[in-house]
Design a protein around this motif. Structure first.
Motif, PDB file in Angstrom:
ATOM      1  N   TRP A 334      22.954  17.293 -47.410  1.00 48.94           N
ATOM      2  CA  TRP A 334      23.203  17.745 -46.444  1.00 48.94           C
ATOM      3  C   TRP A 334      24.103  18.977 -46.096  1.00 48.94           C
ATOM      4  O   TRP A 334      23.769  20.911 -45.348  1.00 48.94           O
ATOM      5  CB  TRP A 334      23.287  16.837 -45.347  1.00 48.94           C
ATOM      6  N   ARG A 335      24.959  19.081 -46.598  1.00 50.55           N
ATOM      7  CA  ARG A 335      25.919  20.514 -46.700  1.00 50.55           C
ATOM      8  C   ARG A 335      25.710  20.996 -46.994  1.00 50.55           C
ATOM      9  O   ARG A 335      25.660  22.893 -46.711  1.00 50.55           O
ATOM     10  CB  ARG A 335      27.551  19.819 -46.900  1.00 50.55           C
ATOM     11  N   ALA A 336      24.508  21.080 -48.390  1.00 47.28           N
ATOM     12  CA  ALA A 336      24.004  22.294 -49.213  1.00 47.28           C
ATOM     13  C   ALA A 336      22.855  22.941 -47.560  1.00 47.28           C
ATOM     14  O   ALA A 336      23.186  24.459 -48.042  1.00 47.28           O
ATOM     15  CB  ALA A 336      23.116  21.416 -50.609  1.00 47.28           C
ATOM     16  N   ARG A 337      22.919  22.258 -46.879  1.00 47.83           N
ATOM     17  CA  ARG A 337      21.245  22.967 -46.138  1.00 47.83           C
ATOM     18  C   ARG A 337      22.222  23.171 -44.621  1.00 47.83           C
ATOM     19  O   ARG A 337      21.281  24.157 -44.159  1.00 47.83           O
ATOM     20  CB  ARG A 337      20.372  21.314 -45.210  1.00 47.83           C
ATOM     21  N   GLN A 338      23.227  23.248 -45.056  1.00 45.94           N
ATOM     22  CA  GLN A 338      23.908  23.951 -43.872  1.00 45.94           C
ATOM     23  C   GLN A 338      24.450  25.552 -44.140  1.00 45.94           C
ATOM     24  O   GLN A 338      25.505  25.640 -43.759  1.00 45.94           O
ATOM     25  CB  GLN A 338      25.003  23.239 -43.249  1.00 45.94           C
ATOM     26  N   GLY A 339      24.487  25.002 -45.689  1.00 47.31           N
ATOM     27  CA  GLY A 339      25.458  26.718 -46.351  1.00 47.31           C
ATOM     28  C   GLY A 339      26.628  26.964 -47.232  1.00 47.31           C
ATOM     29  O   GLY A 339      27.062  27.470 -46.163  1.00 47.31           O
ATOM     30  N   TRP A 340      26.793  25.381 -46.909  1.00 54.68           N
ATOM     31  CA  TRP A 340      28.328  25.115 -47.569  1.00 54.68           C
ATOM     32  C   TRP A 340      28.102  26.140 -48.673  1.00 54.68           C
ATOM     33  O   TRP A 340      27.420  25.140 -50.063  1.00 54.68           O
ATOM     34  CB  TRP A 340      28.538  24.088 -47.569  1.00 54.68           C
ATOM     35  N   PRO A 341      28.820  26.741 -49.428  1.00 53.23           N
ATOM     36  CA  PRO A 341      28.551  27.493 -50.681  1.00 53.23           C
ATOM     37  C   PRO A 341      29.023  26.382 -51.712  1.00 53.23           C
ATOM     38  O   PRO A 341      28.147  26.201 -52.950  1.00 53.23           O
ATOM     39  CB  PRO A 341      30.053  28.863 -50.902  1.00 53.23           C
ATOM     40  N   GLU A 342      30.339  25.529 -51.596  1.00 52.61           N
ATOM     41  CA  GLU A 342      30.562  24.489 -52.605  1.00 52.61           C
ATOM     42  C   GLU A 342      29.516  23.884 -53.229  1.00 52.61           C
ATOM     43  O   GLU A 342      28.954  23.276 -54.069  1.00 52.61           O
ATOM     44  CB  GLU A 342      31.625  23.637 -52.113  1.00 52.61           C
TER      45      GLU A 342
END
Length: 429
Positions: A334-342
């Motif tokens: 989910w965080r990756a879908r929000q664009g978090w680089p890490e």
């Protein structure tokens, strides 16, 4: 139309925890989705509903987490039917199994093992009715079974049947196992068989509704004349109250043949050790009877020269002793879908380290992140660091909001299922 009562989501009620919550590893998992369907066993209008094909008026469906929708996609329809059947049984033990199956793989965890390797722990339900868990079990059993059969000098396949009777499946299984014990103690058996293994295959006549369990034996030893094998089996079953006349009438069917394709036979038998091929097409009552009859029953037995050889597969959930949970895979996705680089780079590293699990992650990996991941010298160490960063930032900003995945009409390759009330929405992953 009356508003149906709301069923607690898995993980949202102490009596119905998700696997991660039950294991005490839920600190990094997103919260459960809100329930959207009526209580188990009720229609949309609140009235009682039978789960048999001929009487069902509302099609109950599972609400999957995003990960479950991808992992269980090939068996989505069958899995939904099995869970619904168990849930409507009004048997507390079967209802609990339905909850466990509904949560299978709903909250995979990213863990670091004591040796420093990063792995994905899906937390499978291990129920013998679960299509995914059964497939994995069948594959592992087939490998071990083929190795055991391959070590035999003269392998033979013996199929032992009994006349169909109108008796509960549990009773028939008990009598068949008792008959096998008497057969192995007979003089004819000891004279021709040195050792082997056997399992019980279960089929059901769709017209009569009668069960037809029968025994598959892979044996090693001297040539066993068909007439002697048939007489010995009839005598062994003749001591059962279900077939009291067999000792005199001999109304049994026995097939005896040499084994030419050992690995193929092992795969065929292992499939039925896991579960019958048409289990998902049975009525709800038959599914529940099968589930009760096989609870705690060992389906694969060794004897003679193979006694003590372990053919059962290991626990599909890796031992978590000493492992460190880094983050929930669902939250990382989910965080990756929000664009978090890490999170994006962590997802790219997971796809590099475990390519087969890439389908568990919905976020696509950008070419730049994939190239960066390919150039990392210590991917395990870097992945652990990135997961730790995502988790720390998440703890400061709050957990990810629930993602509601509701079934839609027309099952697709994504694993989303057809319309109808939701049954036990699973914890978000």
């Amino acid at each position: 139309m009356a508003t149906p009562a709301r069923t607690p989501a898995i993980g949202a009620d102490p009596s119905n925890p998700s696997p991660a919550v039950a294991a005490g590893l839920s600190s990094s998992s997103p919260p459960a989705e809100p329930a959207g369907g009526p209580p188990e066993g009720l229609t949309e209008g609140g009235g009682p509903a039978s789960l048999d094909d001929s009487e069902t008026t509302v099609d109950l469906r599972l609400a999957n987490s995003p990960t479950q929708a991808r992992v269980h996609a090939p068996w989505a329809e069958e899995r939904s039917r099995l869970v619904v059947a168990l849930a409507g049984s009004r048997d507390p033990s079967l209802e609990q199994r339905a909850r466990t199956m509904a949560a299978c793989c709903c909250s995979p965890l990213v863990q670091r093992a004591p040796d420093g390797q990063i792995r994905i722990c899906p937390i499978r339900c291990r129920d013998r009715l679960c299509p995914l868990c059964c497939l994995r079990r069948a594959r592992e059993v087939a490998l071990r079974f083929a190795a055991a059969v391959g070590a035999m000098d003269a392998a033979r396949h013996l199929v032992l049947t009994a006349p169909a009777v109108d008796a509960p499946l549990a009773e028939q299984l008990a009598e068949l196992r008792a008959g096998m014990k008497r057969l192995r103690q007979s003089a004819a058996w000891k004279a021709h068989v040195r050792g082997g293994c056997y399992t019980i295959e279960i089929t059901r006549n769709r017209k009569t509704g009668l069960w037809h369990p029968h025994v598959h034996v892979i044996m090693d030893g001297a040539f066993f004349p068909h007439a002697e094998a048939r007489a010995a089996w009839a005598a062994a079953l003749g001591g059962s109250p279900l077939w009291p006349d067999l000792a005199t009438t001999g109304r049994v069917i026995v097939h005896l043949s040499a084994v030419h394709h050992r690995s193929r036979l092992a795969t065929y038998i292992a499939k039925y050790i896991a579960k019958p091929a048409e289990l998902g097409r049975w009525t709800a009552a038959a599914i529940c009877e099968y589930a009760r009859a096989l609870k705690g029953v060992r389906m694969l037995h060794t004897f003679g020269s193979l006694h003590g050889v372990k053919l059962a597969p290991p626990d599909p959930n890796p031992d978590r002793a000493g492992s460190e949970t880094l983050i929930g895979l669902g939250e990382l996705d989910w965080r990756a879908r929000q664009g978090w680089p890490e999170a994006e780079r962590a997802v790219a590293l997971i796809r590099r380290l475990q390519p087969k699990l890439g389908r568990w992650i919905g976020t696509p990996t950008r070419d730049a992140d994939a190239e960066w991941a390919d150039g990392v010298d210590d991917p395990n160490g870097m992945l652990g660091m990135l997961c730790g960063q995502v988790r720390r930032i998440s703890s400061m900003q709050g957990p990810a909001p629930p993602q509601i995945r509701r079934p839609r009409r027309g099952a697709g390759r994504s694993g989303e299922q057809g319309g109808g009330p939701l049954l036990w929405p699973a914890a978000v992953s």
